[in-house]
Every structure is written in C-alpha cells, then in structure tokens.
Design a protein around this motif. Structure first.
Motif, PDB file in Angstrom:
ATOM      1  N   GLY A 125       0.408  12.345  -9.446  1.00 40.98           N
ATOM      2  CA  GLY A 125       0.031  13.550  -9.041  1.00 40.98           C
ATOM      3  C   GLY A 125      -2.157  13.349  -8.974  1.00 40.98           C
ATOM      4  N   ARG A 126      -2.300  12.356  -7.999  1.00 36.64           N
ATOM      5  CA  ARG A 126      -3.062  11.445  -8.564  1.00 36.64           C
ATOM      6  C   ARG A 126      -3.103  10.568  -6.440  1.00 36.64           C
ATOM      7  NH1 ARG A 126      -6.054  10.648 -12.990  1.00 36.64           N
ATOM      8  NH2 ARG A 126      -7.447   8.590 -12.694  1.00 36.64           N
ATOM      9  N   ARG A 127      -4.092   9.888  -7.040  1.00 35.14           N
ATOM     10  CA  ARG A 127      -4.515   9.144  -4.957  1.00 35.14           C
ATOM     11  C   ARG A 127      -5.218   7.541  -5.463  1.00 35.14           C
ATOM     12  NH1 ARG A 127      -9.814   9.270  -4.580  1.00 35.14           N
ATOM     13  NH2 ARG A 127     -11.541  10.900  -5.661  1.00 35.14           N
ATOM     14  N   LEU A 128      -5.440   7.394  -4.774  1.00 33.61           N
ATOM     15  CA  LEU A 128      -5.967   6.418  -4.316  1.00 33.61           C
ATOM     16  C   LEU A 128      -7.010   5.998  -4.328  1.00 33.61           C
ATOM     17  CD1 LEU A 128      -3.493   3.922  -2.209  1.00 33.61           C
ATOM     18  CD2 LEU A 128      -3.524   3.626  -4.887  1.00 33.61           C
ATOM     19  N   PRO A 129      -7.706   4.888  -4.962  1.00 32.35           N
ATOM     20  CA  PRO A 129      -9.615   5.684  -4.558  1.00 32.35           C
ATOM     21  C   PRO A 129      -9.841   5.220  -3.280  1.00 32.35           C
ATOM     22  CG  PRO A 129      -9.113   3.308  -6.090  1.00 32.35           C
ATOM     23  CD  PRO A 129      -8.179   4.417  -6.123  1.00 32.35           C
ATOM     24  N   THR A 130     -10.968   5.712  -3.026  1.00 31.38           N
ATOM     25  CA  THR A 130     -11.697   5.267  -1.623  1.00 31.38           C
ATOM     26  C   THR A 130     -12.310   4.311  -1.675  1.00 31.38           C
ATOM     27  OG1 THR A 130     -13.967   6.174  -2.204  1.00 31.38           O
ATOM     28  CG2 THR A 130     -12.458   7.481  -0.988  1.00 31.38           C
ATOM     29  N   GLU A 131     -12.553   3.047  -0.891  1.00 24.75           N
ATOM     30  CA  GLU A 131     -13.312   1.796  -1.406  1.00 24.75           C
ATOM     31  C   GLU A 131     -14.774   1.888  -2.028  1.00 24.75           C
ATOM     32  OE1 GLU A 131     -14.873  -2.103   1.495  1.00 24.75           O
ATOM     33  OE2 GLU A 131     -13.403  -0.292   2.622  1.00 24.75           O
ATOM     34  N   ALA A 132     -14.898   3.205  -1.267  1.00 23.78           N
ATOM     35  CA  ALA A 132     -17.040   3.322  -1.914  1.00 23.78           C
ATOM     36  C   ALA A 132     -16.596   3.742  -3.264  1.00 23.78           C
ATOM     37  CB  ALA A 132     -16.986   4.955  -0.879  1.00 23.78           C
ATOM     38  N   GLU A 133     -15.942   4.624  -3.463  1.00 25.79           N
ATOM     39  CA  GLU A 133     -15.174   4.698  -5.112  1.00 25.79           C
ATOM     40  C   GLU A 133     -14.716   3.294  -5.953  1.00 25.79           C
ATOM     41  OE1 GLU A 133     -13.498   9.603  -4.651  1.00 25.79           O
ATOM     42  OE2 GLU A 133     -12.064   7.777  -4.806  1.00 25.79           O
ATOM     43  N   TRP A 134     -14.193   2.223  -4.857  1.00 26.34           N
ATOM     44  CA  TRP A 134     -14.368   1.921  -5.935  1.00 26.34           C
ATOM     45  C   TRP A 134     -15.054   0.562  -6.147  1.00 26.34           C
ATOM     46  CZ3 TRP A 134     -14.853  -4.047  -6.017  1.00 26.34           C
ATOM     47  CH2 TRP A 134     -14.534  -4.050  -6.976  1.00 26.34           C
ATOM     48  N   GLU A 135     -15.595   0.693  -4.973  1.00 19.50           N
ATOM     49  CA  GLU A 135     -17.154  -0.145  -5.292  1.00 19.50           C
ATOM     50  C   GLU A 135     -18.222   0.279  -5.914  1.00 19.50           C
ATOM     51  OE1 GLU A 135     -20.370  -2.584  -2.125  1.00 19.50           O
ATOM     52  OE2 GLU A 135     -18.585  -1.843  -1.690  1.00 19.50           O
ATOM     53  N   LYS A 136     -18.023   2.087  -6.517  1.00 18.04           N
ATOM     54  CA  LYS A 136     -19.397   2.289  -6.768  1.00 18.04           C
ATOM     55  C   LYS A 136     -19.149   2.331  -8.873  1.00 18.04           C
ATOM     56  CE  LYS A 136     -22.402   6.778  -8.106  1.00 18.04           C
ATOM     57  NZ  LYS A 136     -22.589   8.340  -7.730  1.00 18.04           N
ATOM     58  N   ALA A 137     -17.802   2.608  -9.151  1.00 12.62           N
ATOM     59  CA  ALA A 137     -17.386   1.934 -10.141  1.00 12.62           C
ATOM     60  C   ALA A 137     -17.163   1.102 -10.803  1.00 12.62           C
ATOM     61  CB  ALA A 137     -15.512   2.408  -9.941  1.00 12.62           C
ATOM     62  N   ALA A 138     -17.274   0.145  -9.973  1.00 12.37           N
ATOM     63  CA  ALA A 138     -17.615  -1.123 -10.054  1.00 12.37           C
ATOM     64  C   ALA A 138     -18.873  -2.025 -10.580  1.00 12.37           C
ATOM     65  CB  ALA A 138     -16.760  -1.938  -9.129  1.00 12.37           C
ATOM     66  N   ARG A 139     -19.933  -1.425  -9.619  1.00 10.20           N
ATOM     67  CA  ARG A 139     -21.306  -2.218  -9.447  1.00 10.20           C
ATOM     68  C   ARG A 139     -22.256  -0.713  -9.407  1.00 10.20           C
ATOM     69  NH1 ARG A 139     -23.033  -3.723  -3.563  1.00 10.20           N
ATOM     70  NH2 ARG A 139     -24.916  -4.943  -4.880  1.00 10.20           N
ATOM     71  N   TRP A 142       0.856  -0.930   0.392  1.00  9.18           N
ATOM     72  CA  TRP A 142       0.347   0.062   0.207  1.00  9.18           C
ATOM     73  C   TRP A 142       0.938   1.743   0.021  1.00  9.18           C
ATOM     74  CZ3 TRP A 142      -0.861   3.891   3.093  1.00  9.18           C
ATOM     75  CH2 TRP A 142      -1.555   5.601   2.724  1.00  9.18           C
ATOM     76  N   TYR A 143       2.151   1.613   0.606  1.00 11.85           N
ATOM     77  CA  TYR A 143       2.633   2.111   1.022  1.00 11.85           C
ATOM     78  C   TYR A 143       3.520   2.334  -0.101  1.00 11.85           C
ATOM     79  CZ  TYR A 143       2.895   2.118   6.005  1.00 11.85           C
ATOM     80  OH  TYR A 143       2.239   1.935   7.333  1.00 11.85           O
ATOM     81  N   GLU A 144       3.856   1.588  -1.592  1.00  9.62           N
ATOM     82  CA  GLU A 144       4.437   1.815  -2.813  1.00  9.62           C
ATOM     83  C   GLU A 144       3.373   2.501  -3.641  1.00  9.62           C
ATOM     84  OE1 GLU A 144       7.496  -1.415  -3.381  1.00  9.62           O
ATOM     85  OE2 GLU A 144       5.561  -1.945  -2.131  1.00  9.62           O
ATOM     86  N   ALA A 145       2.149   1.776  -3.523  1.00 16.27           N
ATOM     87  CA  ALA A 145       0.666   2.038  -4.012  1.00 16.27           C
ATOM     88  C   ALA A 145       0.542   4.072  -4.294  1.00 16.27           C
ATOM     89  CB  ALA A 145      -0.386   1.507  -4.095  1.00 16.27           C
ATOM     90  N   ASP A 146       0.101   3.993  -2.757  1.00 17.16           N
ATOM     91  CA  ASP A 146       0.272   5.370  -2.292  1.00 17.16           C
ATOM     92  C   ASP A 146       1.193   7.070  -3.209  1.00 17.16           C
ATOM     93  OD1 ASP A 146      -1.237   7.560  -0.368  1.00 17.16           O
ATOM     94  OD2 ASP A 146       0.476   7.652   0.178  1.00 17.16           O
ATOM     95  N   ALA A 147       2.617   6.317  -2.703  1.00 16.45           N
ATOM     96  CA  ALA A 147       3.206   6.920  -3.082  1.00 16.45           C
ATOM     97  C   ALA A 147       3.269   6.960  -5.279  1.00 16.45           C
ATOM     98  CB  ALA A 147       4.773   6.389  -3.069  1.00 16.45           C
ATOM     99  N   TYR A 148       3.521   5.930  -5.292  1.00 16.57           N
ATOM    100  CA  TYR A 148       2.658   6.469  -6.805  1.00 16.57           C
ATOM    101  C   TYR A 148       2.027   7.280  -6.930  1.00 16.57           C
ATOM    102  CZ  TYR A 148       2.358   5.167 -11.878  1.00 16.57           C
ATOM    103  OH  TYR A 148       1.606   5.079 -12.773  1.00 16.57           O
ATOM    104  N   ALA A 149       0.662   7.152  -6.401  1.00 18.66           N
ATOM    105  CA  ALA A 149      -0.132   7.818  -7.149  1.00 18.66           C
ATOM    106  C   ALA A 149      -0.315   9.209  -6.666  1.00 18.66           C
ATOM    107  CB  ALA A 149      -1.523   7.649  -5.810  1.00 18.66           C
ATOM    108  N   ARG A 150       1.146   9.581  -5.455  1.00 19.07           N
ATOM    109  CA  ARG A 150       1.385  11.203  -5.516  1.00 19.07           C
ATOM    110  C   ARG A 150       2.179  11.421  -6.749  1.00 19.07           C
ATOM    111  NH1 ARG A 150       0.923  12.039   0.723  1.00 19.07           N
ATOM    112  NH2 ARG A 150      -0.460  10.354   1.644  1.00 19.07           N
ATOM    113  N   TRP A 151       2.800  11.125  -6.601  1.00 22.36           N
ATOM    114  CA  TRP A 151       3.808  11.231  -7.528  1.00 22.36           C
ATOM    115  C   TRP A 151       2.847  11.758  -9.062  1.00 22.36           C
ATOM    116  CZ3 TRP A 151       4.773   8.404 -12.148  1.00 22.36           C
ATOM    117  CH2 TRP A 151       5.572   8.458 -13.189  1.00 22.36           C
TER     118      TRP A 151
END
Length: 438
Positions: free
Chosen positions: A294-308, A283-292
């Motif tokens: 200029g973005r962010r990781l999606p919230t769990e609710a965002e992920w589920e809304k996008a998926a369902r 998670w730390y690496e994923a979060d660092a990449y997203a910041r680099w």
C-alpha cells in the motif's frame, strides 16, 4: 604541509586503496577463474583488471600528463562501449600476468605524475578531479568484480567479519519517519570529485512524505512472497509482470526454498536473517512489493531530501550525518563486511528525520528514471552519463556494503535496468502525506 601536499596525500591514499581492493579480488581466485566468464551479465575478472589500468593510462598519463601511450593497440579491447560484456571472453585479452604488469607500470608512472601535477592548471586537474575520477572508476569496477564473485560457483574464496550487532533500540524504531515538504538544494556544484550527473546544484520543492525508517527486511519481503505477491498481477506494472513471467521470478536472486528460505552469499548458503535488509531484488520486484504494502518507491528527489536536508539550518549536507566522510561508526561501506548490517543499525549515521542506513548496506531503488539535472553539462566525456539518460534506466541511491566511500556520497547517482538483480540492491518505501497527529 601545503594544501597541494594534503591533496596529493589524499589522492595517493585513494588510488592505493582502490588498487589494494582490486588486487584482493583478483588474487582470491586462480587464473582459470580470472579468465572465465561467470555470467553473461559480467566481464571476466581479467578484463576488469586491465580495463581499470587502461582508463588510468588514458585519463591520467595521456590526458593530464600528455605522455606517449604505452599500449595503444589494446585500447579497443578495453573500451566498454565497443564490446558488450557477453562478448568479451572472445577477445584477445591480456593474460593475467600481462594485465597485472600493465597495471603496475601505469600506476608507477601515475605516482610520478602526481608529484609534478599542479592542481589549478586545467579543469581536469582542478581539485585533483581527474585523479579522483580514476579512483572512483576503479572502485566502481571493484564493486562489479565483487558482484562477479557473488555469481561464481565453487568453494568460497572471500571472507570478512560480520557487521556489528544492531543497537538496542532497533526493534522499537518507528516504521516510518516524516520528511516535511518544501524546497531543498539537490545535487552539487561544489563537491570537487562529483561526477557530471550529480551537477549542478538546483532547488527542488518536495511535497511532504513519509519514508521507511530502514530498508525493507528479508522478513517483510518473505511475507510478500507468502501472500502470493509473485503470483498476483495487481502488484506489478505491465512490463514487470511480463518480465516476472518470462524470467520465472519467484523470490530474490540467490534465495532458494529448503523448508525455509536460504540465501547463497559468496558461496555460503545460510537461512535468511529476518531483520537484515533484503538484497538482490530488481526494480520490478521492489515496485511490486511497495504496491502490495500500500505504498510506493520514493522519488529520487525524496530520497535525497531525506538523506541530505537539515531542516534546522535549511542546508543540504554531504551525508545524512553531516559533512565528514563515512567512518565505521556511521555506515556499512567499503567491503568491510560482505553483507548488509541489520535493519536499524548505525544510529550515529541517521538523518535529521531519523531515517537510518541511507548510506551503505544496500543500494536503494527509487521510482525515478535516470535523467539529467537542469543545466547538466556532459564532462569530461559523454559516455559516463549522457548516453544512459532516459526511461530505460532507474535510479538507485545510497550505496551498499560493496561501495567504497570515495564513490558514495549524498549526491551520488547510480542507475541500472529495472530487471537487474545481480547488483547489491534493496529498497525502502514511501507514502505521500502531511504530518499526522494523534
């Protein structure tokens, strides 16, 4: 055929599929490998082999069937909460032959019980829940055993065909899709085999956002490395930077530099495939990449809304493609392949938003802590979910190539420590914002 007959047939099929996979993963190695601990993060394979049988006996033969315990003296040995993984090799575990014999005896009695069970007698048997829970439990341990295989050294012992090639449009997909804001129904109160942390269904209002069309690829992640992403504390949380330094992180787990990036996959070292989703990042690496980026990781609710969420009907579907179970045409699940499919694969499994591969290929880290939903009730035991709730764990969604369809749906929640990398995890990124027009 009655509804009960149909349910019995499904249960028998799921239990059989789980046991076939367990058998494959535990017969692919010799007995020395079965009893060896390949990493302190993992149990010896022989522990998992007996543990799945012990849980099956506890919940189906004893709780559902009311039968006399077969070997009650071994219960403490296979209690996952009593002994940490690092200590399990020191226990007087059943030998491989004994573990197989125990599993065979339990399964034989379970199949007899299945023929007699009424599926509306108790909460445990309603809809076949207890049987479904055990099928999911075994498949989850099969995924854990697959991770152990990835960590083991020595000649390769597993094989599978490669995923199908990416579709023609994969190279021209938009980088991101737009998910409109508004309420949607998160979780479930109707999925018969859903586990307690997926319940109950509740409405969540999610602001509009953009989400990567596909998971982040090896090539994109390699650019982060090349740009000094592992050496710049600007992109890391304080805890993440401390961990990166302490653990000496320089690239995803199983990557190594040999004039080019090479990844070791189940004992085979090959150059990374640029347009394959990146795998084995924390998670730390994923979060660092997203910041680099200029973005962010999606919230769990965002992920589920996008998926369902289906914006046309306003309904939350079981999967991005609809309500039917995963097939080889819509998702890479079930260990049919031993790696993710190329980014942009499975257009038939796309969500209404256009996002692809939300189910299968790689578990996707979200920004969210693992917390209960409003109205959560622990059932049938606290140790499945409740004891893990809190900021120590981050939520992963969507499953991976390593996940069985029975343990993978749009509401399914996985969680792990943010340092974990041996799991089959990748990610995609998001950004907030309303729909942009040219």
């Amino acid at each position: 055929m009655t509804d009960n007959d149909t349910l019995r047939e499904r249960i028998a099929g799921e239990l059989s599929a789980a046991r076939d996979r367990t058998t494959y993963l535990t017969t692919a190695v010799d007995e020395a490998d079965l009893v060896r601990q390949h990493s302190p993060l993992m149990s010896p394979l022989v522990w998992d082999l007996a543990h799945v049988a012990n849980q099956e006996e506890l919940w189906l033969l004893r709780e559902v069937g009311g039968l006399t315990p077969i070997h009650p003296e071994i219960d403490p040995l296979y209690d996952a909460f009593e002994h940490p993984r690092s200590k399990r090799p020191t226990l007087p575990l059943l030998a491989p032959g004994e573990a197989r014999g125990y599993g065979h005896e339990v399964r034989g009695r379970v199949m007899d019980l299945l023929e007699k069970t009424r599926f509306n007698g108790t909460k445990l048997t309603d809809g076949g829940f207890a049987f479904g829970m055990i099928a999911q439990h075994e498949q989850q341990h099969d995924e854990t055993m697959l991770a152990t295989h990835q960590l083991r050294t020595g000649p390769p012992v597993l094989s599978a065909p490669p995923p199908p090639p990416a579709p023609a449009d994969a190279a021209v997909l938009p980088a991101e899709v737009f998910v409109p804001g508004g309420p949607f129904t998160m979780g479930t109160s109707t999925e018969p085999w859903a586990l307690d942390n997926e319940r109950p269904a509740h409405v969540v209002d999610v602001p509009p956002f953009y989400l990567d069309t596909t998971p982040v690829t090896n090539a994109a992640y390699a650019a982060f490395i090349t740009d000094g992403g592992y050496d710049d504390p600007r992109w890391w949380t304080a805890d993440g930077w401390a961990h990166r330094q302490r653990a000496g992180l320089e690239a995803p787990l199983f990557w190594r530099w040999e004039g080019e990036w090479v990844r070791v996959s189940f004992g085979v070292a090959l150059p990374i495939i640029p347009n394959e989703p990146v795998l084995h990042v924390s998670w730390y690496e994923a979060d660092a990449y997203a910041r680099w980026a200029g973005r962010r990781l999606p919230t769990e609710a965002e992920w589920e809304k996008a998926a369902r969420h289906d914006p046309v009907t306003g309904r939350s579907m079981r999967y991005p493609w609809g309500d039917f179970d995963p097939t080889p045409e819509v998702a890479n699940v079930g260990q049919r392949h031993l790696r993710p499919a190329l980014a942009g694969s499975y257009p038939a499994g796309a969500a209404p938003s256009g996002a692809r591969q939300l189910i299968g290929d790689v578990w996707e880290w979200t920004s969210s802590d693992f917390l209960p939903y409003p109205g959560f009730v622990a059932w049938p035991y606290r140790e499945y979910s409740e004891v893990f709730f809190g900021p120590e764990y981050k939520v992963l969604r969507g499953g991976a190539f390593s996940v069985s369809p029975v343990a993978c749906r749009g509401t399914f929640r996985n969680w792990d420590y943010p340092v974990r990398r041996q799991i089959f995890a990748g990610f995609r990124t998001a950004r907030s914002g309303a729909l942009e027009t040219a």
